[in-house]
Motif scaffolding. Sequence first.
Motif, PDB file in Angstrom:
ATOM      1  N   GLN A   1     -89.171  68.806  59.530  1.00 38.27           N
ATOM      2  CA  GLN A   1     -88.957  68.404  58.141  1.00 38.27           C
ATOM      3  C   GLN A   1     -89.818  69.271  57.227  1.00 38.27           C
ATOM      4  N   GLY A   2     -89.266  69.696  56.093  1.00 37.63           N
ATOM      5  CA  GLY A   2     -90.036  70.475  55.125  1.00 37.63           C
ATOM      6  C   GLY A   2     -89.708  71.949  55.215  1.00 37.63           C
ATOM      7  N   GLY A   3     -90.555  72.765  54.635  1.00 31.65           N
ATOM      8  CA  GLY A   3     -90.336  74.201  54.647  1.00 31.65           C
ATOM      9  C   GLY A   3     -91.219  74.891  53.638  1.00 31.65           C
ATOM     10  N   THR A   4     -90.827  76.119  53.280  1.00 29.69           N
ATOM     11  CA  THR A   4     -91.601  76.945  52.366  1.00 29.69           C
ATOM     12  C   THR A   4     -90.904  76.973  51.011  1.00 29.69           C
ATOM     13  N   ASN A   5     -91.655  76.686  49.967  1.00 25.87           N
ATOM     14  CA  ASN A   5     -91.112  76.666  48.614  1.00 25.87           C
ATOM     15  C   ASN A   5     -90.703  78.080  48.207  1.00 25.87           C
ATOM     16  N   THR A   6     -89.537  78.220  47.569  1.00 24.39           N
ATOM     17  CA  THR A   6     -89.082  79.534  47.096  1.00 24.39           C
ATOM     18  C   THR A   6     -89.707  79.903  45.763  1.00 24.39           C
ATOM     19  N   GLY A   7     -90.273  78.927  45.068  1.00 23.68           N
ATOM     20  CA  GLY A   7     -90.835  79.192  43.747  1.00 23.68           C
ATOM     21  C   GLY A   7     -89.840  78.973  42.629  1.00 23.68           C
ATOM     22  N   TYR A   8     -88.626  78.573  42.967  1.00 24.86           N
ATOM     23  CA  TYR A   8     -87.612  78.320  41.950  1.00 24.86           C
ATOM     24  C   TYR A   8     -87.361  76.824  41.818  1.00 24.86           C
ATOM     25  N   SER A   9     -87.277  76.388  40.579  1.00 24.07           N
ATOM     26  CA  SER A   9     -86.979  74.986  40.297  1.00 24.07           C
ATOM     27  C   SER A   9     -86.404  74.899  38.891  1.00 24.07           C
ATOM     28  N   GLY A  10     -85.848  73.767  38.571  1.00 19.64           N
ATOM     29  CA  GLY A  10     -85.282  73.566  37.247  1.00 19.64           C
ATOM     30  C   GLY A  10     -84.935  72.117  37.030  1.00 19.64           C
ATOM     31  N   GLN A  11     -84.347  71.838  35.884  1.00 17.83           N
ATOM     32  CA  GLN A  11     -83.969  70.467  35.573  1.00 17.83           C
ATOM     33  C   GLN A  11     -82.820  70.450  34.579  1.00 17.83           C
ATOM     34  N   ARG A  12     -82.181  69.280  34.528  1.00 14.91           N
ATOM     35  CA  ARG A  12     -81.078  69.067  33.594  1.00 14.91           C
ATOM     36  C   ARG A  12     -81.024  67.590  33.246  1.00 14.91           C
ATOM     37  N   SER A  13     -80.763  67.287  31.994  1.00 14.04           N
ATOM     38  CA  SER A  13     -80.641  65.914  31.534  1.00 14.04           C
ATOM     39  C   SER A  13     -79.223  65.408  31.780  1.00 14.04           C
ATOM     40  N   THR A  14     -79.116  64.126  32.027  1.00 19.60           N
ATOM     41  CA  THR A  14     -77.790  63.512  32.134  1.00 19.60           C
ATOM     42  C   THR A  14     -77.192  63.280  30.751  1.00 19.60           C
ATOM     43  N   GLY A  15     -78.003  63.393  29.712  1.00 16.15           N
ATOM     44  CA  GLY A  15     -77.576  63.005  28.377  1.00 16.15           C
ATOM     45  C   GLY A  15     -77.675  61.497  28.267  1.00 16.15           C
ATOM     46  N   LEU A  16     -77.429  60.964  27.076  1.00 16.87           N
ATOM     47  CA  LEU A  16     -77.503  59.516  26.895  1.00 16.87           C
ATOM     48  C   LEU A  16     -76.386  58.845  27.675  1.00 16.87           C
ATOM     49  N   LEU A  17     -76.749  57.860  28.462  1.00 20.60           N
ATOM     50  CA  LEU A  17     -75.787  57.153  29.294  1.00 20.60           C
ATOM     51  C   LEU A  17     -75.120  56.054  28.474  1.00 20.60           C
ATOM     52  N   ALA A  18     -73.801  56.088  28.411  1.00 23.26           N
ATOM     53  CA  ALA A  18     -73.060  55.179  27.530  1.00 23.26           C
ATOM     54  C   ALA A  18     -72.879  53.785  28.112  1.00 23.26           C
ATOM     55  N   TYR A  19     -72.957  53.621  29.423  1.00 19.33           N
ATOM     56  CA  TYR A  19     -72.661  52.337  30.062  1.00 19.33           C
ATOM     57  C   TYR A  19     -73.808  51.921  30.956  1.00 19.33           C
ATOM     58  N   ASP A  20     -73.873  50.604  31.253  1.00 21.01           N
ATOM     59  CA  ASP A  20     -74.918  50.109  32.145  1.00 21.01           C
ATOM     60  C   ASP A  20     -74.776  50.679  33.550  1.00 21.01           C
ATOM     61  N   ASP A  21     -73.562  50.759  34.048  1.00 19.19           N
ATOM     62  CA  ASP A  21     -73.324  51.384  35.351  1.00 19.19           C
ATOM     63  C   ASP A  21     -72.539  52.660  35.095  1.00 19.19           C
ATOM     64  N   THR A  22     -73.121  53.790  35.446  1.00 20.92           N
ATOM     65  CA  THR A  22     -72.520  55.085  35.162  1.00 20.92           C
ATOM     66  C   THR A  22     -72.485  55.919  36.430  1.00 20.92           C
ATOM     67  N   VAL A  23     -71.380  56.587  36.659  1.00 23.51           N
ATOM     68  CA  VAL A  23     -71.304  57.580  37.716  1.00 23.51           C
ATOM     69  C   VAL A  23     -71.447  58.919  37.015  1.00 23.51           C
ATOM     70  N   SER A  24     -72.550  59.593  37.291  1.00 23.28           N
ATOM     71  CA  SER A  24     -72.842  60.861  36.637  1.00 23.28           C
ATOM     72  C   SER A  24     -72.606  62.000  37.617  1.00 23.28           C
ATOM     73  N   SER A  25     -71.999  63.049  37.121  1.00 25.94           N
ATOM     74  CA  SER A  25     -71.782  64.231  37.942  1.00 25.94           C
ATOM     75  C   SER A  25     -72.296  65.431  37.165  1.00 25.94           C
ATOM     76  N   ALA A  26     -73.306  66.090  37.693  1.00 26.12           N
ATOM     77  CA  ALA A  26     -73.897  67.245  37.030  1.00 26.12           C
ATOM     78  C   ALA A  26     -73.804  68.455  37.950  1.00 26.12           C
TER      79      ALA A  26
END
Length: 187
Positions: free
Chosen positions: A129-154
């Motif tokens: 389990q695990g490994g060596t980090n490549t040094g690359y990472s990032g992030q993205r927002s889901t945006g404001l969620l319109a419903y209490d139960d949401t299926v998000s696909s990013a």
Amino acid sequence: MTDGAQQSGQPSSAGSHGDGTWRYVVAPALVSVLTGLFYQLHGCGSDSPGPTPTSTVTETMSDDTQESDSAVPSTPSVSADITRIVYRGADSGNAAYADIEVDTDISGLRGQECVIKWSTYYPYANGEQGGTNTGYSGQRSTGLLAYDDTVSSATLAVRAQQSGWRVHIFVYGPDGTLLDQQDGPTG
């Protein structure tokens, strides 16, 4: 043994009331009464704190209390579950990136947003389990969620240097709490 002398090993009968009733029954009752009077005499009025209770009180909920509490809305539980991570191939805008689709079930965050973060790594060759980090990472927002139960696909544009990398996905709530994490496919 005359003149009030006491025999060895026998209690003195002077000042005693028979079988010790004074010592075991009357004295504690008298101390309790005197303590109560002491608090009254020293200004323990309605605005000053009373003595610390010596026992706990268990409250029971009446029907009236239950009805008034039901009017208060309960806070929904917040959750996010990564249901699927799919490698979609090279990014159409830049071949150094790969497109990774992340499907997530989110509940309890209506009108708020989640942040999906990723980090790539090279897994250990021996399968640990695990490994060596490549040094690359990032992030993205889901945006404001319109419903209490949401299926998000990013779809995330993920970068790594060489083949054989893997991606690890993290989903964070609006307050920064880690809600779910999962390893994705090898690129």
